[in-house]
Design a protein around this motif. Structure first.
Motif, PDB file in Angstrom:
ATOM      1  N   ILE A 192      21.873 -22.879  18.202  1.00 43.64           N
ATOM      2  CA  ILE A 192      23.255 -23.355  18.111  1.00 43.64           C
ATOM      3  C   ILE A 192      24.162 -22.219  18.559  1.00 43.64           C
ATOM      4  N   ALA A 193      24.746 -22.371  19.734  1.00 45.73           N
ATOM      5  CA  ALA A 193      25.666 -21.377  20.273  1.00 45.73           C
ATOM      6  C   ALA A 193      27.098 -21.805  19.979  1.00 45.73           C
ATOM      7  N   THR A 194      27.957 -20.831  19.741  1.00 46.67           N
ATOM      8  CA  THR A 194      29.376 -21.103  19.515  1.00 46.67           C
ATOM      9  C   THR A 194      30.192 -20.230  20.447  1.00 46.67           C
ATOM     10  N   ILE A 195      31.222 -20.797  21.022  1.00 45.23           N
ATOM     11  CA  ILE A 195      32.189 -20.037  21.810  1.00 45.23           C
ATOM     12  C   ILE A 195      33.494 -19.966  21.033  1.00 45.23           C
ATOM     13  N   ASP A 196      33.986 -18.744  20.814  1.00 43.43           N
ATOM     14  CA  ASP A 196      35.296 -18.551  20.210  1.00 43.43           C
ATOM     15  C   ASP A 196      36.332 -18.869  21.287  1.00 43.43           C
ATOM     16  N   PHE A 243      23.185 -13.861  15.999  1.00 43.36           N
ATOM     17  CA  PHE A 243      23.412 -12.806  16.985  1.00 43.36           C
ATOM     18  C   PHE A 243      24.880 -12.840  17.411  1.00 43.36           C
ATOM     19  N   LEU A 244      25.506 -11.670  17.385  1.00 40.12           N
ATOM     20  CA  LEU A 244      26.893 -11.530  17.833  1.00 40.12           C
ATOM     21  C   LEU A 244      26.884 -10.976  19.248  1.00 40.12           C
ATOM     22  N   SER A 245      27.319 -11.790  20.211  1.00 39.56           N
ATOM     23  CA  SER A 245      27.339 -11.335  21.596  1.00 39.56           C
ATOM     24  C   SER A 245      28.597 -10.542  21.909  1.00 39.56           C
ATOM     25  N   ASN A 246      29.756 -11.032  21.476  1.00 41.77           N
ATOM     26  CA  ASN A 246      31.017 -10.308  21.688  1.00 41.77           C
ATOM     27  C   ASN A 246      31.178  -9.260  20.588  1.00 41.77           C
ATOM     28  N   ARG A 300      20.457  -7.140  14.439  1.00 34.52           N
ATOM     29  CA  ARG A 300      19.144  -7.202  15.083  1.00 34.52           C
ATOM     30  C   ARG A 300      19.158  -6.747  16.540  1.00 34.52           C
ATOM     31  N   ILE A 301      20.321  -6.741  17.169  1.00 31.62           N
ATOM     32  CA  ILE A 301      20.421  -6.226  18.536  1.00 31.62           C
ATOM     33  C   ILE A 301      21.738  -5.446  18.667  1.00 31.62           C
ATOM     34  N   ALA A 302      21.746  -4.500  19.587  1.00 34.31           N
ATOM     35  CA  ALA A 302      23.013  -3.868  19.966  1.00 34.31           C
ATOM     36  C   ALA A 302      23.796  -4.877  20.795  1.00 34.31           C
ATOM     37  N   SER A 303      25.109  -4.926  20.592  1.00 31.23           N
ATOM     38  CA  SER A 303      25.898  -5.893  21.356  1.00 31.23           C
ATOM     39  C   SER A 303      27.264  -5.318  21.687  1.00 31.23           C
ATOM     40  N   GLY A 304      27.903  -5.964  22.632  1.00 30.46           N
ATOM     41  CA  GLY A 304      29.195  -5.487  23.105  1.00 30.46           C
ATOM     42  C   GLY A 304      29.246  -5.442  24.610  1.00 30.46           C
ATOM     43  N   SER A 305      28.091  -5.246  25.250  1.00 31.24           N
ATOM     44  CA  SER A 305      28.013  -5.445  26.692  1.00 31.24           C
ATOM     45  C   SER A 305      28.001  -6.953  26.917  1.00 31.24           C
ATOM     46  N   LEU A 306      29.138  -7.487  27.285  1.00 33.34           N
ATOM     47  CA  LEU A 306      29.330  -8.936  27.238  1.00 33.34           C
ATOM     48  C   LEU A 306      28.369  -9.686  28.155  1.00 33.34           C
ATOM     49  N   GLY A 307      27.932 -10.837  27.670  1.00 31.59           N
ATOM     50  CA  GLY A 307      27.061 -11.706  28.438  1.00 31.59           C
ATOM     51  C   GLY A 307      25.612 -11.698  28.001  1.00 31.59           C
ATOM     52  N   GLN A 308      25.240 -10.771  27.122  1.00 34.43           N
ATOM     53  CA  GLN A 308      23.820 -10.582  26.819  1.00 34.43           C
ATOM     54  C   GLN A 308      23.326 -11.321  25.579  1.00 34.43           C
ATOM     55  N   GLY A 309      24.209 -11.659  24.669  1.00 34.24           N
ATOM     56  CA  GLY A 309      23.780 -12.193  23.386  1.00 34.24           C
ATOM     57  C   GLY A 309      23.054 -13.521  23.459  1.00 34.24           C
ATOM     58  N   LEU A 354      27.193 -16.212  18.672  1.00 38.32           N
ATOM     59  CA  LEU A 354      28.623 -16.351  18.948  1.00 38.32           C
ATOM     60  C   LEU A 354      28.976 -15.578  20.210  1.00 38.32           C
ATOM     61  N   MET A 355      29.727 -16.231  21.093  1.00 37.15           N
ATOM     62  CA  MET A 355      30.238 -15.599  22.313  1.00 37.15           C
ATOM     63  C   MET A 355      31.755 -15.750  22.356  1.00 37.15           C
ATOM     64  N   GLY A 356      32.407 -14.905  23.139  1.00 37.42           N
ATOM     65  CA  GLY A 356      33.825 -15.065  23.391  1.00 37.42           C
ATOM     66  C   GLY A 356      34.059 -15.990  24.574  1.00 37.42           C
ATOM     67  N   ASP A 357      35.296 -16.510  24.690  1.00 39.03           N
ATOM     68  CA  ASP A 357      35.578 -17.365  25.846  1.00 39.03           C
ATOM     69  C   ASP A 357      35.769 -16.532  27.117  1.00 39.03           C
ATOM     70  N   GLY A 358      36.388 -15.359  27.010  1.00 36.71           N
ATOM     71  CA  GLY A 358      36.457 -14.485  28.170  1.00 36.71           C
ATOM     72  C   GLY A 358      35.082 -14.072  28.658  1.00 36.71           C
ATOM     73  N   GLU A 359      34.139 -14.044  27.737  1.00 34.96           N
ATOM     74  CA  GLU A 359      32.761 -13.692  28.061  1.00 34.96           C
ATOM     75  C   GLU A 359      32.111 -14.723  28.984  1.00 34.96           C
ATOM     76  N   GLN A 360      32.688 -15.922  29.027  1.00 31.64           N
ATOM     77  CA  GLN A 360      32.125 -16.961  29.896  1.00 31.64           C
ATOM     78  C   GLN A 360      32.309 -16.631  31.381  1.00 31.64           C
ATOM     79  N   GLN A 361      33.031 -15.570  31.652  1.00 31.05           N
ATOM     80  CA  GLN A 361      33.193 -15.093  33.027  1.00 31.05           C
ATOM     81  C   GLN A 361      32.018 -14.217  33.473  1.00 31.05           C
ATOM     82  N   GLU A 362      31.065 -14.000  32.585  1.00 33.12           N
ATOM     83  CA  GLU A 362      29.884 -13.194  32.894  1.00 33.12           C
ATOM     84  C   GLU A 362      28.764 -14.080  33.444  1.00 33.12           C
ATOM     85  N   GLY A 363      28.149 -13.657  34.542  1.00 28.85           N
ATOM     86  CA  GLY A 363      27.110 -14.458  35.175  1.00 28.85           C
ATOM     87  C   GLY A 363      25.873 -14.660  34.328  1.00 28.85           C
ATOM     88  N   GLN A 364      25.531 -13.661  33.493  1.00 24.69           N
ATOM     89  CA  GLN A 364      24.313 -13.778  32.687  1.00 24.69           C
ATOM     90  C   GLN A 364      24.399 -14.943  31.705  1.00 24.69           C
TER      91      GLN A 364
END
Length: 283
Positions: free
Chosen positions: A175-179, A67-70, A116-125, A148-158
């Motif tokens: 297994i989650a990864t932060i870019d 799943f691509l979160s960012n 498998r999911i729509a993504s781009g609304s950060l924090g949801q993946g 995969l998540m972005g590091d700026g995405e870590q500012q999202e509460g979800q």
């Protein structure tokens, strides 16, 4: 998917970077910076690490899932999906065009294989990936779920709600990864909203955390993914802090947020492509 050796993974990475640049340039729109920075990760995952089938079934039973979160870094994902057989490489020409299946942010409405999911609304993946991982556990499917998540995405509460959930329920097949490139759209993360010690934060939330310090070195990326898998299944979800450089592979793009969402000009494209070997043939 047959595992590709290191030398071939390096060649694929060069071609994927060419695809990213040409796609974004063609429509003067898109996000090249982090796409370039995450190329080794995507190539390692799809061409060496994940158990997956490019004929694509939405349920993914018996397969590893990604799943691509960012979702804004869709160019690198689309290139890797095409190059690994999910759809024709020629379809990359349609990136971000009207009625294309390859929209700027991936979505399921277009029925693009691999998504498998729509993504781009950060924090949801991460939330979505946790749900998929729990389903695999309930079904006694021993495959992995990657996100995969972005590091700026870590500012999202979800993100942190999901982090708490994953640890509490012992979702140890995830297994989650932060870019971790330390850049986001408005500047360095330390200036926009400082992330401080991410490793300590995730450990405090109950995750097993590893760091891949050379996230643009293919050997290091492979070793990090192997280590993450070795730590899975032991009661804790796993987080891989992947240190990358935004814009990696192109000398005038590397290390700056300025190429987060800017397309290269004709002259800049020619310069960039001159730094990247055409290894698999341009579309």
């Amino acid at each position: 998917m047959e595992k590709q050796p290191l030398a071939q993974l390096t060649k694929i990475s060069s071609q994927v970077r060419r695809d990213i640049l040409r796609m974004v340039h063609a429509v003067q729109s898109g996000h090249p910076g982090a796409s370039l920075g995450c190329t080794e990760f995507f190539v390692a995952l799809y061409f060496n690490q994940m158990k997956h089938d490019s004929s694509f079934n939405m349920d993914g039973i018996g397969e590893d899932l990604f799943f691509l979160s960012n979702g804004h870094i869709s160019p690198v994902w689309y290139s890797v999906l095409a190059r690994s057989g999910y759809f024709s490489v020629e379809e990359l020409k349609t990136f971000r065009k009207l009625n294309s299946r390859l929209q700027g942010h991936p979505a399921t409405e277009e029925h693009l294989p691999g998504v498998r999911i729509a993504s781009g609304s950060l924090g949801q993946g991460l939330s979505a990936a946790l749900g998929a991982a729990q389903v695999k556990k309930l079904n006694q499917d021993d495959s992995f779920v990657y996100v995969l998540m972005g590091d700026g995405e870590q500012q999202e509460g979800q993100v942190w709600e999901a982090a708490m959930y994953g640890a509490h329920y012992g979702v140890d097949n995830l297994i989650a990864t932060i870019d971790f490139n330390r850049q986001q759209i408005d500047g360095p993360t330390k200036d926009v909203m400082d992330l401080k010690d991410l490793k300590a934060k995730w450990e405090a939330f109950g995750w097993e955390v590893i760091e891949t310090v050379e996230g643009n070195d293919m050997e290091a990326v492979l070793a990090g993914l192997e280590k993450a898998k070795s730590l899975a299944g032991k009661g804790k979800p796993v987080l891989n802090l992947l240190h990358t450089e935004m814009g990696y592979g192109v000398d005038f793009m590397v290390g700056t947020h300025k190429w987060h969402g800017i397309a290269p000009s004709d002259e800049q494209l020619a310069n960039a492509l001159g730094q990247l070997e055409e290894t698999l043939g341009d579309y």
